[in-house]
Design an enzyme around this catalytic site. Structure first.
Site, PDB file in Angstrom:
ATOM      1  N   GLN A 275       0.799  -1.217   0.000  1.00  0.00           N
ATOM      2  CA  GLN A 275       0.000   0.000   0.000  1.00  0.00           C
ATOM      3  C   GLN A 275       0.836   1.274   0.000  1.00  0.00           C
ATOM      4  O   GLN A 275       0.330   2.334  -0.377  1.00  0.00           O
ATOM      5  CB  GLN A 275      -0.940   0.002   1.203  1.00  0.00           C
ATOM      6  CG  GLN A 275      -2.009  -1.077   1.131  1.00  0.00           C
ATOM      7  CD  GLN A 275      -2.958  -1.040   2.307  1.00  0.00           C
ATOM      8  OE1 GLN A 275      -2.670  -1.617   3.340  1.00  0.00           O
ATOM      9  NE2 GLN A 275      -4.069  -0.343   2.172  1.00  0.00           N
TER      10      GLN A 275
ATOM     11  N   HIS B 224      -1.622  -5.272 -12.996  1.00  0.00           N
ATOM     12  CA  HIS B 224      -0.974  -5.078 -14.298  1.00  0.00           C
ATOM     13  C   HIS B 224      -1.734  -5.791 -15.404  1.00  0.00           C
ATOM     14  O   HIS B 224      -1.780  -5.311 -16.544  1.00  0.00           O
ATOM     15  CB  HIS B 224       0.473  -5.585 -14.250  1.00  0.00           C
ATOM     16  CG  HIS B 224       1.355  -4.780 -13.375  1.00  0.00           C
ATOM     17  ND1 HIS B 224       2.595  -5.226 -12.936  1.00  0.00           N
ATOM     18  CD2 HIS B 224       1.191  -3.543 -12.829  1.00  0.00           C
ATOM     19  CE1 HIS B 224       3.146  -4.298 -12.171  1.00  0.00           C
ATOM     20  NE2 HIS B 224       2.317  -3.278 -12.088  1.00  0.00           N
TER      21      HIS B 224
ATOM     22  N   ASP C  65       2.323   0.572  -7.955  1.00  0.00           N
ATOM     23  CA  ASP C  65       3.671   0.593  -8.520  1.00  0.00           C
ATOM     24  C   ASP C  65       4.563   1.651  -7.862  1.00  0.00           C
ATOM     25  O   ASP C  65       5.757   1.418  -7.642  1.00  0.00           O
ATOM     26  CB  ASP C  65       3.611   0.867 -10.026  1.00  0.00           C
ATOM     27  CG  ASP C  65       3.147  -0.337 -10.834  1.00  0.00           C
ATOM     28  OD1 ASP C  65       2.780  -1.359 -10.219  1.00  0.00           O
ATOM     29  OD2 ASP C  65       3.148  -0.257 -12.077  1.00  0.00           O
TER      30      ASP C  65
ATOM     31  N   ARG D 226       3.857   0.203  13.076  1.00  0.00           N
ATOM     32  CA  ARG D 226       3.588  -1.112  12.503  1.00  0.00           C
ATOM     33  C   ARG D 226       3.681  -1.033  10.981  1.00  0.00           C
ATOM     34  O   ARG D 226       3.003  -0.222  10.353  1.00  0.00           O
ATOM     35  CB  ARG D 226       2.196  -1.598  12.920  1.00  0.00           C
ATOM     36  CG  ARG D 226       1.862  -2.957  12.332  1.00  0.00           C
ATOM     37  CD  ARG D 226       0.409  -3.373  12.572  1.00  0.00           C
ATOM     38  NE  ARG D 226       0.142  -4.590  11.821  1.00  0.00           N
ATOM     39  CZ  ARG D 226      -1.041  -4.922  11.309  1.00  0.00           C
ATOM     40  NH1 ARG D 226      -2.089  -4.136  11.467  1.00  0.00           N
ATOM     41  NH2 ARG D 226      -1.180  -6.046  10.633  1.00  0.00           N
TER      42      ARG D 226
ATOM     43  N   HIS E   4       1.223  -9.339   4.844  1.00  0.00           N
ATOM     44  CA  HIS E   4       0.042  -8.486   4.727  1.00  0.00           C
ATOM     45  C   HIS E   4      -0.444  -8.518   3.275  1.00  0.00           C
ATOM     46  O   HIS E   4      -0.371  -7.527   2.558  1.00  0.00           O
ATOM     47  CB  HIS E   4       0.370  -7.060   5.171  1.00  0.00           C
ATOM     48  CG  HIS E   4      -0.833  -6.213   5.462  1.00  0.00           C
ATOM     49  ND1 HIS E   4      -0.966  -5.475   6.617  1.00  0.00           N
ATOM     50  CD2 HIS E   4      -1.957  -5.976   4.742  1.00  0.00           C
ATOM     51  CE1 HIS E   4      -2.122  -4.817   6.593  1.00  0.00           C
ATOM     52  NE2 HIS E   4      -2.732  -5.106   5.458  1.00  0.00           N
TER      53      HIS E   4
ATOM     54  N   ASN F 180      -1.730 -10.875   8.692  1.00  0.00           N
ATOM     55  CA  ASN F 180      -2.741  -9.848   8.862  1.00  0.00           C
ATOM     56  C   ASN F 180      -4.060 -10.275   8.234  1.00  0.00           C
ATOM     57  O   ASN F 180      -4.132 -10.576   7.051  1.00  0.00           O
ATOM     58  CB  ASN F 180      -2.285  -8.542   8.193  1.00  0.00           C
ATOM     59  CG  ASN F 180      -3.315  -7.436   8.357  1.00  0.00           C
ATOM     60  OD1 ASN F 180      -3.431  -6.845   9.427  1.00  0.00           O
ATOM     61  ND2 ASN F 180      -4.088  -7.165   7.310  1.00  0.00           N
ATOM     62  N   GLU F 181      -5.109 -10.332   9.057  1.00  0.00           N
ATOM     63  CA  GLU F 181      -6.487 -10.549   8.623  1.00  0.00           C
ATOM     64  C   GLU F 181      -6.693 -11.817   7.786  1.00  0.00           C
ATOM     65  O   GLU F 181      -6.899 -11.759   6.573  1.00  0.00           O
ATOM     66  CB  GLU F 181      -7.006  -9.329   7.863  1.00  0.00           C
ATOM     67  CG  GLU F 181      -7.044  -8.082   8.724  1.00  0.00           C
ATOM     68  CD  GLU F 181      -7.762  -6.910   8.081  1.00  0.00           C
ATOM     69  OE1 GLU F 181      -8.175  -6.017   8.824  1.00  0.00           O
ATOM     70  OE2 GLU F 181      -7.915  -6.894   6.842  1.00  0.00           O
TER      71      GLU F 181
ATOM     72  N   ASN G  25      -7.947  -6.157  14.428  1.00  0.00           N
ATOM     73  CA  ASN G  25      -8.288  -5.071  13.522  1.00  0.00           C
ATOM     74  C   ASN G  25      -9.803  -4.900  13.559  1.00  0.00           C
ATOM     75  O   ASN G  25     -10.546  -5.838  13.239  1.00  0.00           O
ATOM     76  CB  ASN G  25      -7.863  -5.378  12.089  1.00  0.00           C
ATOM     77  CG  ASN G  25      -6.363  -5.318  11.893  1.00  0.00           C
ATOM     78  OD1 ASN G  25      -5.609  -5.037  12.817  1.00  0.00           O
ATOM     79  ND2 ASN G  25      -5.921  -5.593  10.682  1.00  0.00           N
TER      80      ASN G  25
ATOM     81  N   TYR H  21     -13.134  -2.113  12.691  1.00  0.00           N
ATOM     82  CA  TYR H  21     -13.569  -0.870  12.068  1.00  0.00           C
ATOM     83  C   TYR H  21     -15.044  -0.564  12.304  1.00  0.00           C
ATOM     84  O   TYR H  21     -15.412   0.572  12.533  1.00  0.00           O
ATOM     85  CB  TYR H  21     -13.304  -0.920  10.558  1.00  0.00           C
ATOM     86  CG  TYR H  21     -11.845  -0.831  10.203  1.00  0.00           C
ATOM     87  CD1 TYR H  21     -11.251   0.387   9.926  1.00  0.00           C
ATOM     88  CD2 TYR H  21     -11.048  -1.972  10.162  1.00  0.00           C
ATOM     89  CE1 TYR H  21      -9.904   0.486   9.615  1.00  0.00           C
ATOM     90  CE2 TYR H  21      -9.694  -1.884   9.859  1.00  0.00           C
ATOM     91  CZ  TYR H  21      -9.127  -0.662   9.580  1.00  0.00           C
ATOM     92  OH  TYR H  21      -7.799  -0.564   9.283  1.00  0.00           O
TER      93      TYR H  21
ATOM     94  N   GLU I 123      -5.286  -2.323  14.209  1.00  0.00           N
ATOM     95  CA  GLU I 123      -5.827  -1.371  13.236  1.00  0.00           C
ATOM     96  C   GLU I 123      -7.175  -0.877  13.738  1.00  0.00           C
ATOM     97  O   GLU I 123      -7.989  -1.650  14.256  1.00  0.00           O
ATOM     98  CB  GLU I 123      -6.047  -1.986  11.847  1.00  0.00           C
ATOM     99  CG  GLU I 123      -4.798  -2.238  11.036  1.00  0.00           C
ATOM    100  CD  GLU I 123      -5.128  -2.815   9.651  1.00  0.00           C
ATOM    101  OE1 GLU I 123      -6.234  -2.535   9.119  1.00  0.00           O
ATOM    102  OE2 GLU I 123      -4.286  -3.541   9.111  1.00  0.00           O
TER     103      GLU I 123
END
Length: 513
Positions: free
Chosen positions: A49, A69, A82, A107, A152, A196-197, A337, A339, A407
């Site tokens: 990310q 891509h 990219d 993190r 991740h 992660n997740e 995590n 939200y 998170e």
């Protein structure tokens, strides 16, 4: 981040009552609330990310490189990672932002294909290793602890072509990769997160199409992925525990995504519990329960449905007795995590789902009432009482484990004045403090995210950053939002002050960072 399959539309005034009643279960808000001594604050990012440099200095292709891509408009804005935030070159600015905020830790995740371009330990990419050494050393130079996520979501494409997380050999592939990281960075890294997740890796990538590699193999691939992932996590945990912990002195765990599932009425309480067990109990129960293994309701329901559908065995793979023991207890903390929350209702109609499929197995679905305040992300509503209920359930169901909030955050469409994000953070921190006062052992809080970044299928259309990133600028200029100043004050004072109004003219670095 939870993405439910479909959201029915309801217009019952009951939902406003639910929200009001649940909010009233939280303790009355105080003007200022203090965090306990030793509580740690940080922010988080992930390699794909923010890093960019997708093929720089020997890095090989991962599944997000490959997908974006080969199908550029798979993302909302037809953009990819990219370059992203160009943190491969701008990591010193990232650390400077962490210093400005006064963080205890930062993190970040490591790119498997940047460190091991063949996917295996036969060839180390020295430039990739040096990049992470530079980042870690820069953090430690200013007394900011690195918290490292081993994986991740950015699996090497070569491993995906060999079936990725549905191939049981990935247990060894991931273990070998993890050992390399412990050897290279463990002398300085004291906080490790294996994966992660898991739900997003397995359901969204293998059962559905909302994450790479978009396999869309409903009702089978996500369960194969889940078993292999849990065993791989446990093996990496035990490698660290047996070979590195004594000399390196760190801690290691897993991060699980979890939304709170609130029953529509008492008649739907069982459905909500079933959904909890499938959505996050699937990954938490094998590790944190006393019995281990997949949740009983999953085993029973999937076995029965598989038999009725003509399968020779359950679509949910079985753990061996040895695997149950290896996975159980294989985390020093419950990485969480969180939200948002959803309202759950029972739905037994097979016409609603593909058969076989994950949601047909659950026989329930969820939605979010239209009067819930929402973020830029369609799935993200501001429901702090759900956070309180989730932390309470984790405490009660898993014998009050140490919890790291790894998170928690809120999306906007951009701009430096982000009052909604500030309201969200304050509400969720307040709910977390309520749970802590009731006995939940929460020791770490991590804001997502340090800065705007590539938000997966949403591209750059949704912004989670405390710092805004100018993607039109070659320098990827980072500018603090109002929320950054508010979070900085929370970290500085170790207190939640609902009346604090920051001076946002300049972000300075406090002495010590």
């Amino acid at each position: 981040m939870l993405l439910l399959r479909r959201f029915p539309t309801f217009t019952l005034t009951l939902f406003s009552c639910i929200l009001l009643c649940e909010s009233n279960t939280l303790k009355a808000r105080q003007t200022v609330r203090n965090f306990p001594d030793g509580f740690l604050f940080g922010t988080a990012t992930a390699s794909y990310q923010i890093e960019g440099g997708w093929n720089a200095d020997g890095k090989s292709e991962n599944i997000w490189d490959h997908m974006t891509h080969n199908n550029p408009c798979v993302t909302d804005d037809c953009l990819n990672g990219d370059v992203a935030d160009d943190s491969y070159n701008l990591y010193k600015r990232d650390v400077e932002m962490a210093r400005e905020l006064g963080l205890d830790f930062y993190r970040f995740s490591i790119s498997w294909s940047r460190v091991l371009p063949t996917s295996f330990p036969d060839k180390m990419n020295e430039a990739g290793v040096q990049y992470y050494n530079n980042l870690i050393n820069e953090l430690l130079k200013y007394n900011i602890e690195p918290m490292v996520t081993i994986y991740h979501w950015d699996l090497p494409q070569k491993l995906q072509e060999m079936s990725g997380w549905t191939n049981p050999h990935i247990v060894d592939w991931f273990s070998d990769y993890s050992r390399v990281l412990f050897e290279q960075f463990g002398d300085r890294v004291k906080y490790w997160i294996t994966l992660n997740e898991p739900r997003e890796i397995c359901y969204q990538g293998y059962g559905s199409v909302t994450m790479a590699p978009q396999l869309n193999i409903q009702g089978t691939a996500e369960y194969m992925c889940a078993k292999n992932l849990l065993v791989a996590h446990a093996k990496a945990y035990h490698i660290y525990d047996k070979e590195f912990r004594a000399t390196q002195g760190g801690t290691i765990g897993i991060t699980i995504s979890a939304s709170w599932m609130e029953p529509e009425t008492e008649d739907h309480a069982e459905a909500a519990e079933v959904m909890r067990q499938f959505e996050w109990g699937q990954y938490a129960h094998p590790i944190f329960s006393k019995a281990g293994d997949f949740p009983p309701v999953m085993k029973e329901r999937i076995a029965a449905k598989s038999a009725a559908q003509g399968f020779q065995r359950s679509r949910l793979p079985e753990f061996t007795a040895e695997e149950v023991e290896m996975v159980r207890g294989s985390s020093d903390f419950f990485g969480l995590n969180h939200y948002s929350s959803v309202i759950v209702f029972k739905n037994e109609s097979s016409l609603t789902y593909d058969v076989p499929s994950y949601y047909d197995d659950i026989e329930a679905n969820g939605y979010q009432p239209s009067d819930w305040s929402g973020a830029a992300s369609s799935w993200l509503k501001d429901v702090p009482w759900g956070f309180y209920k989730l932390l309470t359930a984790i405490r009660e169901n898993y014998d009050n484990p140490v919890v790291f909030i790894t998170e928690n955050g809120y999306s906007t469409y951009g701009g430096l004045e982000d009052e909604d994000r500030i309201t969200y953070y304050r509400g969720y921190l307040n709910a977390m403090l309520d749970a802590m006062e009731d006995g939940s052992d929460v020791r770490v809080y991590t804001a997502w995210s340090l800065m705007d970044n590539f938000e997966w299928m949403r591209g750059y259309t949704e912004r989670f950053g405390l710092y805004e990133v100018d993607y039109e600028s070659p320098e990827r200029t980072r500018t603090p939002r109002k929320s950054a100043f508010v979070y900085k004050e929370i970290v500085r004072t170790r207190a939640l002050d609902f009346n604090y109004e920051p001076n946002t003219t300049i972000m300075t670095i406090d002495e010590g960072h």
